[in-house]
Design an enzyme around this catalytic site. Structure first.
Site, PDB file in Angstrom:
ATOM      1  N   PRO A 174       0.742  -1.333   0.065  1.00  0.00           N
ATOM      2  CA  PRO A 174       0.543   0.123   0.322  1.00  0.00           C
ATOM      3  C   PRO A 174       1.138   1.152   0.139  1.00  0.00           C
ATOM      4  O   PRO A 174       2.354   1.237   1.040  1.00  0.00           O
ATOM      5  CB  PRO A 174      -0.959   0.053   1.886  1.00  0.00           C
ATOM      6  CG  PRO A 174      -0.853  -1.347   2.191  1.00  0.00           C
ATOM      7  CD  PRO A 174       0.762  -1.829   1.712  1.00  0.00           C
ATOM      8  N   GLU A 175       0.506   1.881  -0.419  1.00  0.00           N
ATOM      9  CA  GLU A 175       1.155   3.186  -1.002  1.00  0.00           C
ATOM     10  C   GLU A 175       0.482   4.932  -0.507  1.00  0.00           C
ATOM     11  O   GLU A 175      -1.057   4.444   0.255  1.00  0.00           O
ATOM     12  CB  GLU A 175       1.417   3.423  -2.352  1.00  0.00           C
ATOM     13  CG  GLU A 175       2.732   2.951  -2.743  1.00  0.00           C
ATOM     14  CD  GLU A 175       2.934   2.561  -4.243  1.00  0.00           C
ATOM     15  OE1 GLU A 175       3.132   3.843  -4.595  1.00  0.00           O
ATOM     16  OE2 GLU A 175       3.103   1.892  -5.241  1.00  0.00           O
ATOM     17  N   HIS A 226      -4.589 -15.869   9.410  1.00  0.00           N
ATOM     18  CA  HIS A 226      -3.627 -14.653   8.912  1.00  0.00           C
ATOM     19  C   HIS A 226      -3.717 -13.083   9.770  1.00  0.00           C
ATOM     20  O   HIS A 226      -3.156 -12.380  10.088  1.00  0.00           O
ATOM     21  CB  HIS A 226      -3.542 -13.956   7.730  1.00  0.00           C
ATOM     22  CG  HIS A 226      -3.050 -15.143   6.843  1.00  0.00           C
ATOM     23  ND1 HIS A 226      -1.822 -15.718   6.518  1.00  0.00           N
ATOM     24  CD2 HIS A 226      -3.479 -15.862   5.467  1.00  0.00           C
ATOM     25  CE1 HIS A 226      -2.044 -16.787   6.072  1.00  0.00           C
ATOM     26  NE2 HIS A 226      -2.809 -17.025   4.970  1.00  0.00           N
ATOM     27  N   ARG A 230       2.304 -11.590   5.082  1.00  0.00           N
ATOM     28  CA  ARG A 230       3.501 -11.746   5.353  1.00  0.00           C
ATOM     29  C   ARG A 230       3.940 -11.364   6.327  1.00  0.00           C
ATOM     30  O   ARG A 230       5.512 -11.382   6.282  1.00  0.00           O
ATOM     31  CB  ARG A 230       4.394 -11.210   3.513  1.00  0.00           C
ATOM     32  CG  ARG A 230       3.709 -12.090   2.687  1.00  0.00           C
ATOM     33  CD  ARG A 230       4.665 -11.845   1.585  1.00  0.00           C
ATOM     34  NE  ARG A 230       5.909 -11.711   1.667  1.00  0.00           N
ATOM     35  CZ  ARG A 230       6.405 -11.205   0.030  1.00  0.00           C
ATOM     36  NH1 ARG A 230       6.327 -10.693  -0.523  1.00  0.00           N
ATOM     37  NH2 ARG A 230       7.843 -11.664   1.155  1.00  0.00           N
ATOM     38  N   ARG A 242      22.112  15.138  -6.698  1.00  0.00           N
ATOM     39  CA  ARG A 242      21.892  13.182  -6.417  1.00  0.00           C
ATOM     40  C   ARG A 242      21.431  12.207  -7.258  1.00  0.00           C
ATOM     41  O   ARG A 242      21.186  12.809  -8.100  1.00  0.00           O
ATOM     42  CB  ARG A 242      21.140  12.883  -5.500  1.00  0.00           C
ATOM     43  CG  ARG A 242      20.595  13.304  -4.171  1.00  0.00           C
ATOM     44  CD  ARG A 242      19.107  13.466  -3.578  1.00  0.00           C
ATOM     45  NE  ARG A 242      18.248  12.003  -3.314  1.00  0.00           N
ATOM     46  CZ  ARG A 242      17.811  11.994  -2.455  1.00  0.00           C
ATOM     47  NH1 ARG A 242      16.533  12.679  -2.190  1.00  0.00           N
ATOM     48  NH2 ARG A 242      17.225  10.383  -2.072  1.00  0.00           N
TER      49      ARG A 242
END
Ligand SMILES: [Zn+2]
Length: 295
Positions: A2-3, A93, A112, A154
């Protein structure tokens, strides 16, 4: 993973069900979720707390209590939160459950097990986040000039620089690829080589990609699910992410796939040339933008 758009959607759904509610019982049955602390200890700390607000910073959900303590949740790869008024089904889970004082439950599921729950004492949140996160990309304080400051000097590929949460908070593999396509910038361009015209495009593109994601309640890939059990639909609108070989929406060239820093990366070889600006950007007055050569 998820972002920002997915986490913001989760936050927006949790806010009305959590705000004003008290945590009456907390069960944590995975020590990884709260390590190095003891699950029973963390659960006991949370019981009795009343929720004042549900906020977000980057990819973190922040549950702020009346006591000014916070529960900081990071979903990482596969974490999700589910709100239920009718009891919970068996789920191997499930890692934690919070019973609220209205009798409903918030369950945390994580296949996970990379997600984290951290309880922070009053005053500890700001310093904790300050060392980990850069600007919020949808905040008014985030400007093209600020973005330029974060990218200056950078040499890392622009994609890697944008994935770094200290550059900008909340971007991940999907929305970086989508934003770079919108900005017509090749993912391997050195961050410091992005010129001022491109910076303005990239700033706009990052916001547009994130706002598109929020408007569609995020993208549903693998384990992402919303607290009410529904799912987002942004995956149907991707311009490049996961679309290798399909025609570019802008020019028809097949979308290419490469790797940047070990991450699968999709882009249009015509709209996003590695050597610099695409000819399609002629309308953005290239004669006034000073091109810098890549190192
Ligand atoms: Zn294209």
């Amino acid at each position: 993973m998820p972002e920002l758009p997915e986490v913001e959607t989760v936050r927006a759904q949790l806010e009305p069900v959590l705000t004003g509610r008290r945590f009456v019982r907390v069960e944590i049955n995975d020590s990884r979720l709260v390590r190095p602390y003891e699950p029973a200890e963390v659960a006991a700390e949370l019981e009795g707390e009343r929720v004042a607000a549900v906020e977000r910073r980057g990819k973190y959900v922040i549950v702020r209590f009346d006591s000014d303590r916070v529960l900081l949740i990071h979903l990482r790869m596969t974490g999700s939160l589910r709100h239920s008024r009718t009891g919970l089904r068996e789920d191997p889970h499930r890692r934690a459950v919070v019973r609220l004082d209205d009798g409903s439950d918030v369950a945390y599921r994580d296949v996970r097990r990379f997600g984290t729950w951290l309880v922070l004492e009053p005053g500890a949140l700001a310093p904790y986040l300050a060392t980990r996160l850069g600007d919020e990309p949808l905040d008014a304080l985030f400007t093209a000039a600020r973005l330029g400051e974060r990218l200056a000097k950078r040499r890392a590929p622009i994609k890697a620089a944008l994935l770094d949460q200290r550059t900008l908070a909340g971007l991940g593999n999907i929305y970086v690829d989508e934003a770079l396509w919108r900005a017509r910038i090749h993912p391997l361009r050195p961050a410091e080589s992005i010129d001022r015209v491109e910076l303005r495009r990239l700033h706009k593109a990052i916001r547009a990609a994130l706002e598109a994601g929020i408007a569609r309640q995020g993208s549903t890939l693998r384990d992402y699910a919303l607290p009410d059990g529904s799912s987002g639909s942004m995956q149907n609108e991707f311009k490049v992410y996961g679309r290798g070989g399909e025609p570019c929406d802008r020019c028809g060239t097949p979308i290419a796939k490469t790797k940047v820093g070990g991450r699968g990366t999709w882009f249009c070889p015509t709209c996003q040339p590695e050597s610099g600006q695409a000819s399609a950007s002629a309308s953005s007055r290239p004669s006034r933008s000073r091109r810098q050569s890549s190192v």
